[in-house]
Design a protein around this motif. Structure first.
Motif, mmCIF file in Angstrom:
data_model
loop_
_atom_site.group_PDB
_atom_site.id
_atom_site.type_symbol
_atom_site.label_atom_id
_atom_site.label_comp_id
_atom_site.label_asym_id
_atom_site.label_seq_id
_atom_site.Cartn_x
_atom_site.Cartn_y
_atom_site.Cartn_z
ATOM 1 N N UNK A 1 14.826 5.528 14.515
ATOM 2 C CA UNK A 1 14.352 4.388 15.335
ATOM 3 C C UNK A 1 14.972 4.479 16.733
ATOM 4 N N UNK A 2 14.145 4.390 17.750
ATOM 5 C CA UNK A 2 14.649 4.449 19.132
ATOM 6 C C UNK A 2 14.299 3.114 19.803
ATOM 7 N N UNK A 3 15.272 2.577 20.568
ATOM 8 C CA UNK A 3 15.004 1.323 21.291
ATOM 9 C C UNK A 3 14.618 1.649 22.734
ATOM 10 N N UNK A 4 13.453 1.189 23.123
ATOM 11 C CA UNK A 4 12.992 1.425 24.498
ATOM 12 C C UNK A 4 12.829 0.097 25.219
ATOM 13 N N UNK A 16 9.163 10.248 15.937
ATOM 14 C CA UNK A 16 10.030 11.400 16.210
ATOM 15 C C UNK A 16 10.641 11.232 17.609
ATOM 16 N N UNK A 17 11.982 11.366 17.744
ATOM 17 C CA UNK A 17 12.613 11.167 19.063
ATOM 18 C C UNK A 17 12.059 12.085 20.154
ATOM 19 N N UNK A 18 11.450 13.210 19.741
ATOM 20 C CA UNK A 18 10.871 14.119 20.744
ATOM 21 C C UNK A 18 9.473 13.697 21.207
ATOM 22 N N UNK A 19 8.950 12.627 20.631
ATOM 23 C CA UNK A 19 7.589 12.200 21.007
ATOM 24 C C UNK A 19 7.553 11.884 22.500
ATOM 25 N N UNK A 20 6.555 12.410 23.221
ATOM 26 C CA UNK A 20 6.473 12.076 24.647
ATOM 27 C C UNK A 20 6.288 10.573 24.855
ATOM 28 N N UNK A 62 10.856 10.555 24.361
ATOM 29 C CA UNK A 62 11.330 9.169 24.422
ATOM 30 C C UNK A 62 12.833 9.057 24.191
ATOM 31 N N UNK A 63 13.440 9.997 23.490
ATOM 32 C CA UNK A 63 14.874 9.902 23.213
ATOM 33 C C UNK A 63 15.701 9.905 24.504
ATOM 34 N N UNK A 64 15.153 10.539 25.566
ATOM 35 C CA UNK A 64 15.887 10.584 26.845
ATOM 36 C C UNK A 64 15.894 9.225 27.546
ATOM 37 N N UNK A 65 15.132 8.266 27.018
ATOM 38 C CA UNK A 65 14.944 7.019 27.754
ATOM 39 C C UNK A 65 15.708 5.837 27.182
#
Ligand code: FES
Ligand code: FES
Length: 165
Positions: A1-4, A16-20, A62-65
């Protein structure tokens, strides 16, 4: 899970954290202003603003954000209350098919946030990564110049308001 954080709101994204970022914006968060053009970082249609800078969301995982502020065109203004950049593009009728326009507006917005009075050369060189197949380049340039004037006069009237208080 990534928080944006997008347009001031937090979103938990289960992908997937690599998803654009572009796919996440369009498919998970349902913000469709950023467009899929080439998917290869070569057309600018997917441009959004991240911490004040124009970013190609189709090639940004998205993980970079995490922890950064993402702004899409939807975060600038609405149809009834457009931001100066949106108003200027409407008033100059800069869009033909419109596919490239959201990305161009975001890069122009990022430019005007750091340089409120860009020269024509600065505007043209900033917008170089963007393709417009309809060829409305001259109207786009006029719209960015109009947006700069609108933003400038909004700033000036804000300052005058503050002085009058
Ligand atoms: S879709 Fe991202 S640069 Fe073309
Ligand atoms: S207005 Fe159609 S691609 Fe630019």
């Amino acid at each position: 899970m990534v928080t944006l954080k997008v347009n001031g709101r937090e979103h938990q994204v289960d992908a997937d954290p690599d998803t654009p970022l572009l796919y996440v914006l369009r498919e998970d968060i349902k913000l469709n202003a950023a467009k899929f053009g080439c998917g290869l970082g070569q057309c600018g249609a997917c441009t959004v603003i991240v911490d004040g800078k124009a970013v190609l969301s189709c090639v940004t995982p998205m993980i970079l954000l995490e922890g950064k502020q993402v702004t899409t065109l939807e975060g600038l203004g609405t149809a009834s209350e457009p931001a100066p950049i949106q108003r200027a593009f409407m008033e100059e009728q800069a869009a033909q098919c419109g596919y490239c326009i959201a990305g161009i507006m975001m890069r122009a917005q990022a430019l005007l946030q750091r340089n409120s009075r860009p020269t024509n050369e600065q505007i043209s060189s900033e917008l170089e990564p963007h393709l417009c197949r309809c060829g409305t380049h001259m109207r786009i340039l006029r719209a960015v110049r109009r947006a700069a004037r609108l933003m400038d006069s909004a700033d000036a009237s804000l300052t005058a308001d503050r002085r009058a208080r």
